[in-house]
Design a protein around this motif. Structure first.
Motif, PDB file in Angstrom:
ATOM      1  N   ARG A 344      42.266  37.933  39.704  1.00  0.00           N
ATOM      2  CA  ARG A 344      43.075  38.951  40.380  1.00  0.00           C
ATOM      3  C   ARG A 344      44.425  38.376  40.813  1.00  0.00           C
ATOM      4  O   ARG A 344      45.479  39.013  40.637  1.00  0.00           O
ATOM      5  CB  ARG A 344      42.307  39.501  41.579  1.00  0.00           C
ATOM      6  CG  ARG A 344      43.054  40.634  42.303  1.00  0.00           C
ATOM      7  CD  ARG A 344      42.264  41.176  43.479  1.00  0.00           C
ATOM      8  NE  ARG A 344      41.166  42.032  43.036  1.00  0.00           N
ATOM      9  CZ  ARG A 344      39.869  41.717  43.145  1.00  0.00           C
ATOM     10  NH1 ARG A 344      39.519  40.564  43.696  1.00  0.00           N
ATOM     11  NH2 ARG A 344      38.939  42.546  42.726  1.00  0.00           N
ATOM     12  N   THR A 345      44.404  37.167  41.346  1.00  0.00           N
ATOM     13  CA  THR A 345      45.646  36.528  41.781  1.00  0.00           C
ATOM     14  C   THR A 345      46.577  36.258  40.598  1.00  0.00           C
ATOM     15  O   THR A 345      47.794  36.491  40.669  1.00  0.00           O
ATOM     16  CB  THR A 345      45.336  35.209  42.509  1.00  0.00           C
ATOM     17  OG1 THR A 345      44.491  35.475  43.635  1.00  0.00           O
ATOM     18  CG2 THR A 345      46.611  34.537  42.980  1.00  0.00           C
ATOM     19  N   THR A 346      45.996  35.775  39.494  1.00  0.00           N
ATOM     20  CA  THR A 346      46.807  35.479  38.309  1.00  0.00           C
ATOM     21  C   THR A 346      47.439  36.740  37.746  1.00  0.00           C
ATOM     22  O   THR A 346      48.624  36.757  37.385  1.00  0.00           O
ATOM     23  CB  THR A 346      45.938  34.797  37.238  1.00  0.00           C
ATOM     24  OG1 THR A 346      45.326  33.627  37.780  1.00  0.00           O
ATOM     25  CG2 THR A 346      46.774  34.425  36.027  1.00  0.00           C
ATOM     26  N   LEU A 347      46.659  37.801  37.671  1.00  0.00           N
ATOM     27  CA  LEU A 347      47.186  39.056  37.131  1.00  0.00           C
ATOM     28  C   LEU A 347      48.325  39.588  37.995  1.00  0.00           C
ATOM     29  O   LEU A 347      49.361  40.018  37.485  1.00  0.00           O
ATOM     30  CB  LEU A 347      46.061  40.096  37.034  1.00  0.00           C
ATOM     31  CG  LEU A 347      45.032  39.901  35.919  1.00  0.00           C
ATOM     32  CD1 LEU A 347      43.873  40.872  36.073  1.00  0.00           C
ATOM     33  CD2 LEU A 347      45.677  40.079  34.544  1.00  0.00           C
ATOM     34  N   ARG A 348      48.134  39.560  39.310  1.00  0.00           N
ATOM     35  CA  ARG A 348      49.161  40.104  40.202  1.00  0.00           C
ATOM     36  C   ARG A 348      50.428  39.254  40.200  1.00  0.00           C
ATOM     37  O   ARG A 348      51.534  39.777  40.410  1.00  0.00           O
ATOM     38  CB  ARG A 348      48.611  40.210  41.618  1.00  0.00           C
ATOM     39  CG  ARG A 348      47.582  41.321  41.783  1.00  0.00           C
ATOM     40  CD  ARG A 348      47.330  41.618  43.244  1.00  0.00           C
ATOM     41  NE  ARG A 348      46.484  42.781  43.415  1.00  0.00           N
ATOM     42  CZ  ARG A 348      46.380  43.465  44.546  1.00  0.00           C
ATOM     43  NH1 ARG A 348      47.095  43.080  45.600  1.00  0.00           N
ATOM     44  NH2 ARG A 348      45.589  44.514  44.642  1.00  0.00           N
TER      45      ARG A 348
END
Length: 642
Positions: A344-348
């Motif tokens: 989730r952090t990487t995508l955002r």
């Protein structure tokens, strides 16, 4: 029963002079009584003797009675058992042989004292290099089987190998064997049990004269509950095989069936998949115990080694079974540890302005990773939106996080004709390229079915290509041109589309440049004109990506600059030190105003940032003011998307 009870011995002379007759075979035209018993011993396998002490087959009483009723028929006493691989077709024949040998009361009087012999096709072909040697072997078997005094029932496993079909892939040796068997089969002089799979039975159907001499019986797959019972029945034999080193509890047996269901490839069926998994897990535990003993000995800890050697039975655990199941599925290609928050952090951090969409995707992945239900079909997403909003990048990031490798990417613009299906499943037999050994795009699924598949710009593929994937979405597999199953059941299939981009780009509120996302019902209606409704209905999730406005575009540029400066810092730190930590706000705004194109989304951002970096470094090298490093409007506005 030995074959010598029925036939006389042959010559002991093994010589074979040039041009002479092959050794160990009857001479052409010799009577059946002169058949060499040695060659029959080599050709046939006595099932009565081999399986006299085998465990009874479970849940097959009705089917066994049907087989027996066909075998005692006056006309065409031949049975064709057909069913999926691993459902237990051969076990039915083994159990009938066991019952005959033990004098079971169910065996009809017509079949008492009969013997079931398996005729392996490989035994016929082996050593048949001489002209006429194959025919002599088949004739020896037929003469032996048709003699009523011998009371023979022939069993031919994989009987499709000897059919006389006329298709281009039909084996001429098989046609020759079937032609020699047909007369005896037609007269009812011998009884034959054949077995083949539900797919390969088509080879039998291609030869109607051969197929009509058999009564087909379907062998169904056992239920999950029945498989648990079968697993409990084979447990004592497996424990004894491993010298009682491994103990298997009832709970682990039940877990084994569940794990086998969730981790079996398409084409594997109950009960064979569960039995194989239990056997492999027990073998793996034995090897692990041996490794612990050897490690203790190498470390000089003789006391620990002695304790391990005298430990008695060790327990097989659910975790061990699951680990073995994963390795059977993927070999050494293990999926890396998957952390949802990291994804989730990487995508955002990589995709701006799509937080609500990314939350939907990661939430869906979290539900899938609970593994509450067997995975019989793939996870399928349709990511819709205008060009440059981040659909393809999303698929690539998820693939690297979940599998540790890039996705299998198919650019669907290359599949614009109905003939393009051959680029996915190969060419049918007889067509150009059918004998090619070229790797097809989904061959890698065989070594690692836990892959991410990206079908980019799915709407541009021909309807025939789109409908080809309907089977993968609905059933979990596609059958290639040669009948082999391509298993998609464990894959994540992500389709992207720019279809109806005018409708999907959102709606302006008054004169505001801000656009609102398209609600799901409107999204589905907008896509219906580009995809069949039944195809859309089989997607696990359909999401519409938000359009990229000017503010989001500036944020994307700032993020792209930070990522590219970090790359330069790693490869050329001296040049990176000449760059500011961030693009100054006024320059960032001016750069965004010059390069932002509504219809291209974020695509121009990367190139614009690279150009800004290069111009700034070149300007500093030449002693020119930084302001002169701005790219001219013509270059930015006319740059191609991507």
């Amino acid at each position: 029963m030995a074959l010598s009870n029925f036939t006389s011995g042959g010559s002991d002379d093994d010589s074979n002079p040039p041009g002479g007759h092959p050794p160990g075979l009857p001479t052409p035209g010799s009577p059946p009584g002169d058949t060499d018993v040695d060659i029959l011993d080599e050709l046939l396998v006595n099932y009565n003797e081999k399986f006299a002490k085998a465990d009874p087959t479970m849940f097959r009483e009705t089917l066994i009675e049907q087989v027996l009723s066909v075998l005692i028929s006056k006309n065409k006493p031949n049975v064709l058992l057909k069913g999926s691989a691993g459902v237990g077709k051969t076990r039915i024949v083994e159990d009938i042989a066991r019952r005959i040998e033990l004098g079971d009361a169910l065996i009809p009087d017509h079949l008492t004292s009969h013997t079931i012999y398996e005729l392996p096709i490989a035994n016929l072909i082996a050593g048949s290099s001489f002209v006429g040697s194959l025919e002599a072997k088949v004739k020896a078997v037929v003469d032996f089987a048709v003699d009523p005094k011998n009371k023979v029932i022939l069993f031919i496993d994989e009987i499709h190998q000897i059919t006389g079909g006329t298709s281009s892939h039909s084996d001429p040796i098989g046609r020759k064997i079937s032609q020699m068997l047909k007369p005896a089969l037609a007269r009812g002089d011998m009884s034959v049990i054949g077995a083949t799979t539900s797919t390969e039975v088509r080879a039998v159907d291609e030869d109607p004269a051969f197929a009509r001499r058999f009564t087909p019986l379907i062998v169904d797959e056992l239920t999950v509950e029945q498989t648990r019972t079968v697993l409990a029945s084979v447990r004592p034999g497996l424990v004894a095989h491993y010298h009682h080193q491994i103990a298997v509890t009832d709970d682990v047996l039940a877990d084994t069936v569940t794990i086998a269901e969730a981790n079996s490839r398409a084409g594997q069926h109950r009960p064979d998949n569960a039995i194989t998994l239990l056997d492999r897990a027990m073998a793996d535990r034995v090897l692990e115990q041996k490794k612990l003993v050897v490690q203790a000995q190498n470390d000089g800890d003789t006391a620990l080694a002695q304790i391990l050697q005298n430990a008695g039975q060790v327990q097989l655990t659910k975790a061990r079974v699951l680990d073995v199941a994963k390795r059977l599925m993927t070999g050494n290609a293990q999926r890396p540890d998957f952390d949802l928050e990291t994804l989730r952090t990487t995508l955002r951090s990589r995709l701006q302005g799509q937080d609500d969409v990314l939350d939907q995707l990661t939430d869906h992945l979290a539900r899938e990773d609970l593994e509450l239900f067997p995975a019989t079909t793939p996870t399928t997403w349709l990511l819709a939106g205008a060009s440059g909003v981040g659909k393809t990048d999303t698929a690539k990031i998820i693939a690297r996080q979940r599998t540790g490798s890039d996705p299998i990417i198919l650019n669907m613009t290359e599949y614009h004709g109905s003939w393009s299906t051959s680029k996915i499943i190969g060419s049918p037999p007889g067509y150009l390229g059918s004998d090619s050994n070229q790797e097809l795009p989904f061959d890698t699924l065989e070594s690692n079915p836990h892959r991410v598949i990206l079908l980019d710009e799915f709407e541009k593929a021909d309807k025939a290509v789109q409908r080809l994937f309907l089977s993968a979405f609905d059933e979990g597999y596609i059958r290639n041109a040669h009948g082999k199953l391509l298993d998609f059941s464990k894959a994540l299939i992500i389709c992207t589309t720019n279809a109806a981009r005018d409708s999907l780009s959102g709606h302006r509120i008054g004169f505001s440049p801000v656009r609102t996302p398209v609600p799901p019902p409107s999204l589905a209606r907008a896509l219906t004109g580009f995809f069949d409704p039944e195809l859309l209905g089989r997607f696990s999730l359909i999401v519409g990506f938000n359009p990229i406005d000017a503010d989001t575009y500036r944020l994307i540029m700032a993020t792209a600059y930070a990522r590219q400066r970090e790359h330069i810092m790693a490869v050329k730190p001296r040049l990176a030190s000449c760059l500011p930590t961030e693009i100054p706000d006024d320059e960032l705004r001016a750069l965004a105003d010059r390069t932002y194109v509504d219809s291209q989304g974020a695509r121009p951002a990367g190139k614009a940032v690279r150009t800004w970096i290069e111009n700034r470094l070149l300007a500093q090298r030449a002693g020119v003011t930084v302001a002169a490093a701005m790219p001219p409007p013509e270059e930015s506005e006319t740059s191609p998307p991507g």
